[in-house]
Enzyme design. Structure first.
Site, PDB file in Angstrom:
ATOM      1  N   GLU A 167      -4.457   9.728   4.856  1.00 64.13           N
ATOM      2  CA  GLU A 167      -3.987  10.322   6.115  1.00 64.13           C
ATOM      3  C   GLU A 167      -3.175  11.599   5.874  1.00 64.13           C
ATOM      4  O   GLU A 167      -3.232  12.530   6.651  1.00 64.13           O
ATOM      5  CB  GLU A 167      -3.144   9.286   6.869  1.00 64.13           C
ATOM      6  CG  GLU A 167      -2.899   9.660   8.305  1.00 64.13           C
ATOM      7  CD  GLU A 167      -2.466   8.472   9.147  1.00 64.13           C
ATOM      8  OE1 GLU A 167      -2.888   7.343   8.841  1.00 64.13           O
ATOM      9  OE2 GLU A 167      -1.709   8.680  10.101  1.00 64.13           O
ATOM     10  N   ASP A 177      -3.552   5.144   6.733  1.00 69.12           N
ATOM     11  CA  ASP A 177      -2.639   4.059   7.117  1.00 69.12           C
ATOM     12  C   ASP A 177      -3.431   2.980   7.862  1.00 69.12           C
ATOM     13  O   ASP A 177      -4.271   3.299   8.711  1.00 69.12           O
ATOM     14  CB  ASP A 177      -1.525   4.601   8.026  1.00 69.12           C
ATOM     15  CG  ASP A 177      -0.652   5.594   7.285  1.00 69.12           C
ATOM     16  OD1 ASP A 177      -0.697   5.600   6.043  1.00 69.12           O
ATOM     17  OD2 ASP A 177       0.061   6.363   7.955  1.00 69.12           O
ATOM     18  N   TYR A 209       5.060   0.091   4.930  1.00 74.02           N
ATOM     19  CA  TYR A 209       4.613   0.901   6.062  1.00 74.02           C
ATOM     20  C   TYR A 209       5.507   0.629   7.282  1.00 74.02           C
ATOM     21  O   TYR A 209       5.644  -0.511   7.710  1.00 74.02           O
ATOM     22  CB  TYR A 209       3.150   0.554   6.377  1.00 74.02           C
ATOM     23  CG  TYR A 209       2.554   1.472   7.397  1.00 74.02           C
ATOM     24  CD1 TYR A 209       2.434   2.830   7.138  1.00 74.02           C
ATOM     25  CD2 TYR A 209       2.123   1.001   8.627  1.00 74.02           C
ATOM     26  CE1 TYR A 209       1.901   3.686   8.073  1.00 74.02           C
ATOM     27  CE2 TYR A 209       1.588   1.852   9.570  1.00 74.02           C
ATOM     28  CZ  TYR A 209       1.484   3.195   9.280  1.00 74.02           C
ATOM     29  OH  TYR A 209       0.963   4.051  10.218  1.00 74.02           O
TER      30      TYR A 209
END
Lengths: 77, 700
Positions: free
Chosen positions: B19, B120, B330
């Site tokens: 990403e 992600d 994350y």
């Protein structure tokens, strides 16, 4: 018609929607102040006008009623 | 030329799309056999070549490379229901480098055989890679594989590479694409309608934006604003009572707490003042406080604001940087759960190496079993936010260090024991009136030990006392207090409210609030709605109440979940939205003139407010406005009474920078201004030429 306080449209009434609703709150508030403090309508209006917690619209309504010398609990539309 | 050969040299390789560039570097380092991948660039776009048996090319996206755009070229007409996905650079002027980015990905895709999505693992990440695979790589979305990881540590990346999922998560992607398309349909149509209405009335072009999530958010902030604007405080009374108990002085509270009639409170004071009483009863109790669950994004943003004053967007960005540095997991998660698979003990053992956390990690490692306290929040993609166990490799800024410490401490606190406190409540009787005094003492710190820097103490001292012991009333006074208006939303509470109402997603909420600031619908940290904001809400509520209703947004969120669960399709949901929007847009078009008038008036007032600096010190009735001279083109402050011929007051202004009102001068009471210039500190000026502060400040 225009609102006596802010120049917005007020339909057939003296105040716009925002100030009409606030006027009702001002009248209702007086019942609590009167019970708690034995205060006159005029003194009440002055005290809420000068209170820093009072909202801007409520201050405007109180100021208008003081200037107009209006008596207690007059019906508004 | 050198870069070009870097691309053409590569053959029969695996192409991994990430990403962001930082994630690409981490993944390349983790996958290269020697931990030294080759970095190359093509037209300024970085990519990495790692060796692991064969050749693996890792290329980053730059967040979203594609967006929803209109099929028509006319950027003003509405309603508009035809759209397609287009490169971001075609829709946004400041996204020019996206063109080079897409070109590089396309070139690298030409000789690739295996495609892997390593963005992600959430809706947005899945869309980024899906669109890149579909449009830039030539329809490779159906053959691509998916890496799933929650931290960017070497161990987890390697596992995700070896154990990659055979296909992309298409139901998640469809739900995400539908969300983007639906939001575009609402946003473009409502915004164009409002902007066109203003243009029709005033002739001026001003963007007035509205959207599916913006509408309900602005509506409930405006609802709070109206309550505050119309608020009438009412009085109540409180008796402040201080008693003597042996040598100790103690503040106690009357059993009634507050009085609605002043005379009643005064009667109590009259009957008790200076009198003696006795301790009537002492009650002891114990209560426990469970450890807190680990952070999800919302609770981290909330705590970041409460403790450090970071806005939710700041906290989110800091957390994202910590994730890209492989220091935490994350962060865009709704989960408050920590599965054992993350390896509690391994993380704590690594934290032993950090002097700041060593002692606490060691004490947790001494426990025979580790079981975290978990909250209700769930997220199918990621666990709660936790430290990866890696220690910072570079020097981090204070803000990053603060958020990292907070995540570490919360993680450790979630494994702590229950905290126990004892509570003592004494009842004191004086002349038939009862007063209460409360003391709190911590018996067992439990989890508080780990989270101590961030939690205030529960301890409240109460002197030792016995039942029947005599007390003397030393001082009593009646204090007048007033009811208060509800508090304004702040950047943290507004997110909580949106979450509670089911508006937006964890990834979009903070951005939506920022848009309301950018459009000048709201201002200040403790959020105030501007006149323009109030007017926009009124227009929307009068003409299309559905778009300001949280219910509509909630139903749409449910539909997105149904797409994700395979119970409906993206096409069906979008079709339904178009059918809902069609009559709304017709109604807005029919009332364009009236809407334009209403919004133009509000815009005029807002602009006047922006230009007004304060009241005129000369005539006292006019206001000072920022005016530009037609003759010289220079700006200055002039009194509004000039136009009536009543006042000629004017003051010069610096010609560079934004001018904002800055309250009143402490020394002379005149209005002050603040000049904001890019890259420079704000400059505060009192415009009174004879202000006593002038000499000190050296202002001429």
């Amino acid at each position: 018609m225009k609102c006596e306080i802010c120049d917005r449209e007020s339909g057939e009434g003296e105040f716009c929607i925002a100030h009409s609703r606030t006027y009702i709150k001002v009248v209702e508030g007086y019942e609590i102040w009167k019970k708690g403090l034995r205060i006159t309508w005029e003194d009440y209006l002055r005290r809420i006008r000068d209170n820093s917690l009072t909202g801007k619209w409520a201050k405007e309504v109180a100021e208008y009623l003081i200037d107009k010398g209006e008596e207690e609990n007059v019906e508004k539309s | 030329m050198k870069q070009k050969s870097a691309v053409s040299e590569l053959e029969d390789r695996t192409l991994i799309i990430t990403e962001k560039p930082d994630a690409a570097a981490r993944i390349a380092n983790a996958l290269d056999e020697n931990g030294k991948p080759r970095k190359a660039t093509d037209s300024g776009v970085p990519f990495y070549i790692a060796r692991r048996g064969g050749e693996i090319v890792i290329v980053p996206a730059l967040g979203h490379l594609y967006t929803v755009g209109s099929l028509e070229k006319d950027r003003k007409s509405y309603p508009i229901f035809e759209y397609k996905w287009i490169p971001l650079c075609e829709a946004e002027r400041n996204a020019k480098r996206i063109h080079a980015w897409i070109a590089t990905i396309s070139k690298l895709a030409e000789n690739a055989e295996i495609f892997i999505d390593a963005c992600d693992y959430d809706v947005e990440g899945s869309i980024v890679s899906y669109n890149a695979l579909k449009f830039a790589c030539g329809e490779k979305q159906n053959s691509a594989k998916r890496m799933k990881f929650s931290t960017l540590t070497k161990h987890e990346i390697e596992n995700a590479y070896l154990d990659k999922k055979p296909t992309l998560d298409f139901s998640l992607i469809d739900a995400g694409l539908a969300r983007h398309e639906v939001d575009w349909l609402y946003g473009v149509n409502l915004s164009r309608a409002l902007t066109a209405a203003v243009k029709r009335n005033s002739g001026a072009y001003t963007t007035i934006s509205a959207g599916r999530v913006q509408g309900p958010t602005l509506r409930f902030i405006a609802g709070r604003e109206k309550t505050i604007l119309g608020f009438v405080p009412t009085p109540f009374w409180f008796i402040r009572t201080v008693v003597e108990l042996g040598d100790a002085i103690l503040e106690v509270e009357h059993e009634k707490k507050t009085f609605n009639v002043k005379e009643e409170a005064e009667r109590v004071v009259k009957s008790c003042e200076g009198k003696r009483g006795r301790v009537e009863a002492i009650e002891n109790s114990e209560f426990t406080l469970a450890p807190p669950p680990p952070f999800d994004l919302g609770s981290l943003q909330s705590e970041g604001y409460k403790l450090f004053g970071f806005t939710p967007i700041q906290t989110s960005k800091i957390a994202q940087r910590l994730y890209l540095d492989a220091l935490i997991s994350y962060p865009r998660t709704s989960s408050q759960k920590l599965p054992p698979a993350i390896g509690y003990r391994a993380i704590l053992k690594n934290l032993l190496k950090d002097p700041e956390h060593e002692e606490f990690a060691a004490s947790l490692l001494d426990k025979p079993a580790l079981k975290p306290q978990e909250g209700k929040g769930e997220d199918t993609a990621h666990p709660a936010i936790y430290p990866s166990g890696n220690l910072p490799e570079r020097t981090h800024g204070k803000a990053e260090r603060k958020i990292w410490n907070l995540v570490v401490r919360k993680f450790m606190a979630s494994f702590g024991d229950h905290a126990t406190s004892s509570n003592t409540e004494a009842t004191i009787e004086v002349e038939g009136n009862r007063f209460h005094a409360t003391g709190v003492k911590t018996v067992n710190e439990g989890w508080i030990r780990y989270y101590k820097p961030y939690i205030s103490s529960f301890t409240k001292f109460l002197p030792p006392m016995k039942e029947t012991e005599v007390v003397k009333v030393r001082r009593m006074e009646v204090e007048e207090r007033f009811t208060r208006p509800p508090p304004r939303y702040n950047p943290s509470t507004i997110l909580k409210k949106m979450q509670k109402e089911g508006i937006g997603t964890k990834a979009t909420r903070a951005g939506i609030v920022q848009t309301l600031y950018d459009r000048k619908f709201i201002r200040e940290r403790n959020i105030e709605v501007t006149e323009l904001g109030l007017e926009v809400v009124d227009v929307l509520v009068t003409n299309c109440p559905a778009v300001t209703s949280p219910r509509l947004t909630r139903i749409l969120e449910e539909k997105m979940t149904r797409i994700q669960n395979g119970k409906t399709t993206r096409e069906e949901v979008v079709r339904g939205v178009i059918e809902t929007l069609r009559p709304i847009m017709e109604n807005l078009k029919d009332n364009e003139q009236e809407i334009g008038k209403q919004l133009s008036q509000a815009l005029g007032k807002a602009r006047l407010k922006d230009r007004a600096i304060g009241s005129c010190p000369t005539c006292k009735t006019g206001r000072l406005l920022i005016v530009r001279s037609k003759k010289t083109g220079k700006r200055f402050l002039g009194c509004t009474q000039y136009f009536e011929g009543n006042c000629r007051t004017s003051f010069p202004l610096p010609q560079q920078g934004l001018v904002r009102s800055s309250g009143l001068c402490r020394l002379c009471g005149w209005s002050k201004i603040r000049i904001l210039r890019k890259g420079k500190l704000p400059w505060n000026i009192c415009f009174n030429p004879r202000c006593p502060g002038k000499k000190k400040e050296g202002f001429k």
